[in-house]
Every structure is written in C-alpha cells, then in structure tokens.
Design a protein around this motif. Structure first.
Motif, PDB file in Angstrom:
ATOM      1  N   PHE A 162       0.620  26.822 -40.791  1.00  0.00           N
ATOM      2  CA  PHE A 162       0.181  25.528 -40.263  1.00  0.00           C
ATOM      3  C   PHE A 162       1.137  24.420 -40.670  1.00  0.00           C
ATOM      4  CE2 PHE A 162      -2.063  26.244 -44.293  1.00  0.00           C
ATOM      5  CZ  PHE A 162      -1.716  25.102 -45.009  1.00  0.00           C
ATOM      6  N   THR A 163       1.084  23.346 -39.900  1.00  0.00           N
ATOM      7  CA  THR A 163       1.800  22.105 -40.194  1.00  0.00           C
ATOM      8  C   THR A 163       0.813  20.955 -40.062  1.00  0.00           C
ATOM      9  OG1 THR A 163       3.916  22.965 -39.378  1.00  0.00           O
ATOM     10  CG2 THR A 163       3.686  20.573 -39.514  1.00  0.00           C
ATOM     11  N   VAL A 164       0.856  20.048 -41.027  1.00  0.00           N
ATOM     12  CA  VAL A 164       0.017  18.850 -40.990  1.00  0.00           C
ATOM     13  C   VAL A 164       0.922  17.638 -41.106  1.00  0.00           C
ATOM     14  CG1 VAL A 164      -1.878  17.560 -42.040  1.00  0.00           C
ATOM     15  CG2 VAL A 164      -1.872  20.068 -42.122  1.00  0.00           C
ATOM     16  N   GLU A 165       0.778  16.701 -40.175  1.00  0.00           N
ATOM     17  CA  GLU A 165       1.508  15.438 -40.222  1.00  0.00           C
ATOM     18  C   GLU A 165       0.514  14.289 -40.171  1.00  0.00           C
ATOM     19  OE1 GLU A 165       5.165  15.248 -37.638  1.00  0.00           O
ATOM     20  OE2 GLU A 165       4.224  17.048 -36.790  1.00  0.00           O
ATOM     21  N   CYS A 166       0.830  13.225 -40.876  1.00  0.00           N
ATOM     22  CA  CYS A 166       0.015  12.021 -40.777  1.00  0.00           C
ATOM     23  C   CYS A 166       0.937  10.813 -40.696  1.00  0.00           C
ATOM     24  CB  CYS A 166      -0.925  11.886 -41.973  1.00  0.00           C
ATOM     25  SG  CYS A 166      -2.029  10.450 -41.849  1.00  0.00           S
ATOM     26  N   ARG A 167       0.648   9.948 -39.758  1.00  0.00           N
ATOM     27  CA  ARG A 167       1.401   8.692 -39.611  1.00  0.00           C
ATOM     28  C   ARG A 167       0.418   7.547 -39.607  1.00  0.00           C
ATOM     29  NH1 ARG A 167       2.575   5.529 -35.322  1.00  0.00           N
ATOM     30  NH2 ARG A 167       1.817   7.104 -33.832  1.00  0.00           N
ATOM     31  N   ASN A 168       0.511   6.706 -40.610  1.00  0.00           N
ATOM     32  CA  ASN A 168      -0.357   5.540 -40.714  1.00  0.00           C
ATOM     33  C   ASN A 168       0.331   4.320 -40.125  1.00  0.00           C
ATOM     34  OD1 ASN A 168      -2.417   6.907 -41.963  1.00  0.00           O
ATOM     35  ND2 ASN A 168      -1.934   6.203 -44.026  1.00  0.00           N
ATOM     36  N   GLU A 169      -0.311   3.711 -39.137  1.00  0.00           N
ATOM     37  CA  GLU A 169       0.216   2.482 -38.535  1.00  0.00           C
ATOM     38  C   GLU A 169      -0.177   1.307 -39.434  1.00  0.00           C
ATOM     39  OE1 GLU A 169      -1.511   2.521 -34.664  1.00  0.00           O
ATOM     40  OE2 GLU A 169      -0.214   4.136 -33.930  1.00  0.00           O
ATOM     41  N   GLU A 170       0.709   0.970 -40.348  1.00  0.00           N
ATOM     42  CA  GLU A 170       0.402  -0.002 -41.397  1.00  0.00           C
ATOM     43  C   GLU A 170      -0.016  -1.354 -40.822  1.00  0.00           C
ATOM     44  OE1 GLU A 170       0.471   0.228 -44.767  1.00  0.00           O
ATOM     45  OE2 GLU A 170       0.889   2.380 -44.782  1.00  0.00           O
ATOM     46  N   SER A 171      -1.046  -1.943 -41.426  1.00  0.00           N
ATOM     47  CA  SER A 171      -1.535  -3.231 -40.941  1.00  0.00           C
ATOM     48  C   SER A 171      -0.887  -4.419 -41.638  1.00  0.00           C
ATOM     49  CB  SER A 171      -3.061  -3.305 -41.102  1.00  0.00           C
ATOM     50  OG  SER A 171      -3.425  -3.154 -42.464  1.00  0.00           O
ATOM     51  N   ILE A 172      -0.195  -4.210 -42.773  1.00  0.00           N
ATOM     52  CA  ILE A 172       0.458  -5.334 -43.462  1.00  0.00           C
ATOM     53  C   ILE A 172       1.960  -5.121 -43.605  1.00  0.00           C
ATOM     54  CG2 ILE A 172      -1.652  -5.955 -44.709  1.00  0.00           C
ATOM     55  CD1 ILE A 172      -0.402  -4.652 -47.219  1.00  0.00           C
ATOM     56  N   HIS A 173       2.485  -4.084 -42.949  1.00  0.00           N
ATOM     57  CA  HIS A 173       3.930  -3.821 -42.941  1.00  0.00           C
ATOM     58  C   HIS A 173       4.396  -3.667 -41.495  1.00  0.00           C
ATOM     59  CE1 HIS A 173       3.967  -3.122 -47.258  1.00  0.00           C
ATOM     60  NE2 HIS A 173       2.976  -2.254 -47.117  1.00  0.00           N
ATOM     61  N   MET A 174       5.686  -3.839 -41.294  1.00  0.00           N
ATOM     62  CA  MET A 174       6.267  -3.571 -39.981  1.00  0.00           C
ATOM     63  C   MET A 174       6.514  -2.080 -39.765  1.00  0.00           C
ATOM     64  SD  MET A 174       6.526  -6.259 -38.118  1.00  0.00           S
ATOM     65  CE  MET A 174       7.759  -5.826 -36.885  1.00  0.00           C
ATOM     66  N   HIS A 175       6.553  -1.321 -40.857  1.00  0.00           N
ATOM     67  CA  HIS A 175       6.840   0.108 -40.728  1.00  0.00           C
ATOM     68  C   HIS A 175       5.548   0.926 -40.763  1.00  0.00           C
ATOM     69  CE1 HIS A 175       6.917  -0.734 -45.171  1.00  0.00           C
ATOM     70  NE2 HIS A 175       6.079   0.293 -45.134  1.00  0.00           N
ATOM     71  N   ASP A 176       5.663   2.206 -40.417  1.00  0.00           N
ATOM     72  CA  ASP A 176       4.572   3.170 -40.557  1.00  0.00           C
ATOM     73  C   ASP A 176       4.822   4.025 -41.795  1.00  0.00           C
ATOM     74  OD1 ASP A 176       3.588   2.199 -38.195  1.00  0.00           O
ATOM     75  OD2 ASP A 176       4.223   3.925 -36.988  1.00  0.00           O
ATOM     76  N   ALA A 177       3.750   4.517 -42.389  1.00  0.00           N
ATOM     77  CA  ALA A 177       3.863   5.487 -43.485  1.00  0.00           C
ATOM     78  C   ALA A 177       3.694   6.891 -42.903  1.00  0.00           C
ATOM     79  CB  ALA A 177       2.804   5.214 -44.539  1.00  0.00           C
ATOM     80  N   TYR A 178       4.430   7.854 -43.452  1.00  0.00           N
ATOM     81  CA  TYR A 178       4.485   9.186 -42.843  1.00  0.00           C
ATOM     82  C   TYR A 178       4.572  10.256 -43.920  1.00  0.00           C
ATOM     83  CZ  TYR A 178       6.286  13.196 -40.204  1.00  0.00           C
ATOM     84  OH  TYR A 178       6.457  14.431 -39.660  1.00  0.00           O
ATOM     85  N   ALA A 179       3.872  11.388 -43.673  1.00  0.00           N
ATOM     86  CA  ALA A 179       3.962  12.551 -44.562  1.00  0.00           C
ATOM     87  C   ALA A 179       3.748  13.816 -43.737  1.00  0.00           C
ATOM     88  CB  ALA A 179       2.937  12.455 -45.683  1.00  0.00           C
ATOM     89  N   LYS A 180       4.290  14.939 -44.236  1.00  0.00           N
ATOM     90  CA  LYS A 180       4.214  16.197 -43.503  1.00  0.00           C
ATOM     91  C   LYS A 180       4.208  17.363 -44.478  1.00  0.00           C
ATOM     92  CE  LYS A 180       6.836  18.924 -40.071  1.00  0.00           C
ATOM     93  NZ  LYS A 180       8.004  18.911 -39.158  1.00  0.00           N
ATOM     94  N   ILE A 181       3.383  18.357 -44.194  1.00  0.00           N
ATOM     95  CA  ILE A 181       3.345  19.608 -44.964  1.00  0.00           C
ATOM     96  C   ILE A 181       3.432  20.770 -43.986  1.00  0.00           C
ATOM     97  CG2 ILE A 181       1.881  21.157 -46.324  1.00  0.00           C
ATOM     98  CD1 ILE A 181       0.755  18.753 -47.760  1.00  0.00           C
ATOM     99  N   THR A 182       4.274  21.756 -44.298  1.00  0.00           N
ATOM    100  CA  THR A 182       4.353  23.007 -43.547  1.00  0.00           C
ATOM    101  C   THR A 182       4.108  24.156 -44.508  1.00  0.00           C
ATOM    102  OG1 THR A 182       5.914  22.095 -41.936  1.00  0.00           O
ATOM    103  CG2 THR A 182       5.820  24.489 -42.122  1.00  0.00           C
ATOM    104  N   TYR A 183       3.231  25.069 -44.117  1.00  0.00           N
ATOM    105  CA  TYR A 183       2.892  26.182 -45.014  1.00  0.00           C
ATOM    106  C   TYR A 183       2.672  27.442 -44.193  1.00  0.00           C
ATOM    107  CZ  TYR A 183       1.107  28.431 -49.221  1.00  0.00           C
ATOM    108  OH  TYR A 183       0.954  29.251 -50.311  1.00  0.00           O
ATOM    109  N   ASP A 184       3.164  28.580 -44.712  1.00  0.00           N
ATOM    110  CA  ASP A 184       3.032  29.871 -44.040  1.00  0.00           C
ATOM    111  C   ASP A 184       2.332  30.834 -44.988  1.00  0.00           C
ATOM    112  OD1 ASP A 184       3.288  32.278 -42.684  1.00  0.00           O
ATOM    113  OD2 ASP A 184       5.293  31.820 -41.936  1.00  0.00           O
ATOM    114  N   LYS A 185       1.082  31.165 -44.699  1.00  0.00           N
ATOM    115  CA  LYS A 185       0.311  32.058 -45.570  1.00  0.00           C
ATOM    116  C   LYS A 185       0.835  33.489 -45.521  1.00  0.00           C
ATOM    117  CE  LYS A 185      -3.795  30.897 -43.899  1.00  0.00           C
ATOM    118  NZ  LYS A 185      -5.268  30.840 -43.768  1.00  0.00           N
ATOM    119  N   ARG A 186       1.572  33.834 -44.477  1.00  0.00           N
ATOM    120  CA  ARG A 186       2.094  35.190 -44.368  1.00  0.00           C
ATOM    121  C   ARG A 186       3.120  35.497 -45.445  1.00  0.00           C
ATOM    122  NH1 ARG A 186       3.016  34.120 -38.036  1.00  0.00           N
ATOM    123  NH2 ARG A 186       3.977  32.333 -39.061  1.00  0.00           N
ATOM    124  N   LYS A 187       3.776  34.469 -45.948  1.00  0.00           N
ATOM    125  CA  LYS A 187       4.762  34.658 -47.015  1.00  0.00           C
ATOM    126  C   LYS A 187       4.084  35.057 -48.324  1.00  0.00           C
ATOM    127  CE  LYS A 187       8.242  31.563 -45.080  1.00  0.00           C
ATOM    128  NZ  LYS A 187       9.058  30.330 -45.277  1.00  0.00           N
TER     129      LYS A 187
END
Length: 309
Positions: free
Chosen positions: A279-304
């Motif tokens: 699975f892959t999980v991404e989150c992008r927060n559209e910041e309300s007090i900044h001009m930029h967005d905050a972003y994070a991502k995790i990729t994980y393979d249980k088969r490994k």
C-alpha cells in the motif's frame, strides 16, 4: 400603415457553404475498400524496442458502481485508459479494437467489479493478439453521509480508481485507490495558542495492491474510506445544522493531526487489512495560514516481510 416585411432570404445551404470556403471532393486514386487498403500497423520489421504500454487514455464512459454504502448501485462516469504490450517486430496496434471492446462491455451493462475487469483485460489481450493488457478506471464514487447530531443526510463523494492487469501465463494483478477529503487540525497551533487552532482540508490518497483471485469480502471503497476518515481530525459532511457544526468542530479540536500523523495512522489501518498486499498512503494538507501545502507519503510492501522469514 402597413408593416414592412423584414424577413431575410438566404441562398440555398450548398451555396452558403461554398461562399464560406467549402469545395467539392477531389477525385482520388486510393482504394476505398478496407481489404484493399494498406495496413501500416501490421507491417513486420525490426522497430528497435518493444513497447510496454500502448493504447488510448482519457476515454469517458458511464459505468455502474456497486457499493456497500447507500446508494448501493449508482451510475458514474469513468475516465478510462486501455493499453496492451507491443513486441519489437510489430509497428503498431489496431486501436479501433480497444473502443470496440469497450462498446461490447457497455452494451452488456458492465460494472467495475474486479472479476469483470479481469475478464475484460484477458479478452482484450486476445482481441489485440498481444501478451499483456491493462485497464485503469477513475470515477467519482458517491456515498450517503448523515450529520452527527441532526442525522440530516446528503451525498459525499471520493475519487476511486482501479487498475487491473493481465499477463499471459501470469496471475492477474490489481491496485485500488481512493482519494478522500478530510479535516485536519494543527497540533502545534493548538499547543501554543491561548485559544483556538487553525485547521485545513486534508486530501488523503490510499492505494492498495490486492489479489483479484481473492477479492475482499467487504467493499474496498468503504474500507479505504473508513481508514482515512476514522484517523482524521474530522470527516466532512454535506449537511450540517448548528448542533452538528458544534460537534464536528469540537471533535476536530479533540483530535489534532499533523500530516505525518495522518499517513502513519492510515498506514496502520491498511497494514491490518489482510487483503492489502502492499500500500501507499499520501496526505496533502491545504494549509490555512501558509501559502504552501504540507505533504507526507508512506509506501509499504507486506510481501517483503514474508520473503524475509
């Protein structure tokens, strides 16, 4: 006084077209019957490289979507990509066969269930005379949502996506994805402020690789939706009365989430889903007090993990 007749009179339509640039067809010498026409795509030679994916994309078709949540059967509009492989010695594919395949399934009233899509790509590879075929569908999925206090209902929607691939002599593969909007409240803002805290719209995108031969018992769309919303500061609601707004605002304040928190918490839920092989999980927060967005991502393979045992 008699009214003046002001009705316009135009030349005949062919003459109008001629005045605006239309010309007569020119005499041609090339054949008009298919069996006499040159077929460039089927010419055989060394064309330097095989091609992994060749086909069509941005095709829009109605598709019937089955859902665990109400409405349990709905018609949505899918944006579709269809591709096959192409060996080095082949110049091209017969692209009209791709849309012909779509039309066959449309007339049969197809759904986006995994079993149907597996049948689709296997037939597509055979129709195209290729070893591999792939379909990707992206569509809005609607689900009923009730307000937490007043219980007023309305429709929310998330963006769903399915990719199913066929390879000759290999098992089918599938990846399902859901993009969900949530509310996230900033833990730092809550910690340092005397009162209040800023929040933002968070966009959570989850992709899970699953085995089409062992499809999930539950609706995968509902499972991914639950993973995103249950870990957010608050879910979104189409209808909120004042008591509802009070409840969701306080709930968000009680459950602050950094973007880092979101991807870790959602990843934990997806890890616990037996059907999710990777699975892959991404989150992008559209910041309300900044001009930029905050972003994070995790990729994980249980088969490994299994390979390491």
């Amino acid at each position: 006084m008699q009214p003046t007749n002001t009705k316009k009179t135009f030349p005949a339509k062919p003459e109008r077209h001629r005045r605006f640039g239309s010309t007569d067809p020119i005499p041609g010498s090339k054949p008009t019957r298919k069996e006499q026409m040159a077929d460039l795509q089927n010419r055989r030679e060394d064309y330097l490289f095989p091609i992994d994916h060749v086909g069509i994309c941005q095709v829009q078709q109605p598709i019937r979507v089955l859902s665990e949540l109400e409405p349990k059967s709905q018609t949505s509009i899918a944006t579709i990509a269809l591709t096959t492989s192409l060996p080095r010695e082949s110049k091209g594919i017969n692209m009209s066969r791709l849309t012909e395949q779509l039309e066959v399934y449309r007339q049969q009233g197809w759904t986006c269930q995994l079993a149907e899509l597996c049948g689709f790509v296997a037939e597509l590879a055979d129709r195209m005379g290729q070893d591999n075929a792939e379909i990707t569908l992206t569509f809005p999925w609607f689900y009923e949502r009730s307000a937490p206090v007043s219980a007023r209902t309305g429709l929310n929607h998330a963006e769903a996506s399915i990719k199913v691939a066929y390879g000759k002599g290999q098992p089918f593969t599938a990846a399902v994805s859901l993009r969900v909007a949530v509310t996230t409240l900033c833990p730092c803002s809550k910690e340092i402020s005397e009162y209040s805290a800023h929040n933002q719209r968070g966009m959570v995108t989850m992709t899970a690789e699953i085995d089409p031969a062992s499809p999930p018992v539950r609706d995968w769309k509902a499972m991914l939706l639950e993973a995103a919303e249950s870990n957010a500061s608050s879910a979104l609601h189409p209808v909120l009365k004042r008591p509802d707004e009070k409840r969701v605002t306080e709930q968000a304040y009680e459950n602050p989430r950094f973007v880092e928190d979101m991807v870790r918490l959602v990843a934990a839920d997806l890890y616990e889903l037996e059907v999710a092989q990777a699975f892959t999980v991404e989150c992008r927060n559209e910041e309300s007090i900044h001009m930029h967005d905050a972003y994070a991502k995790i990729t994980y393979d249980k088969r490994k993990e299994e390979e390491a045992r």
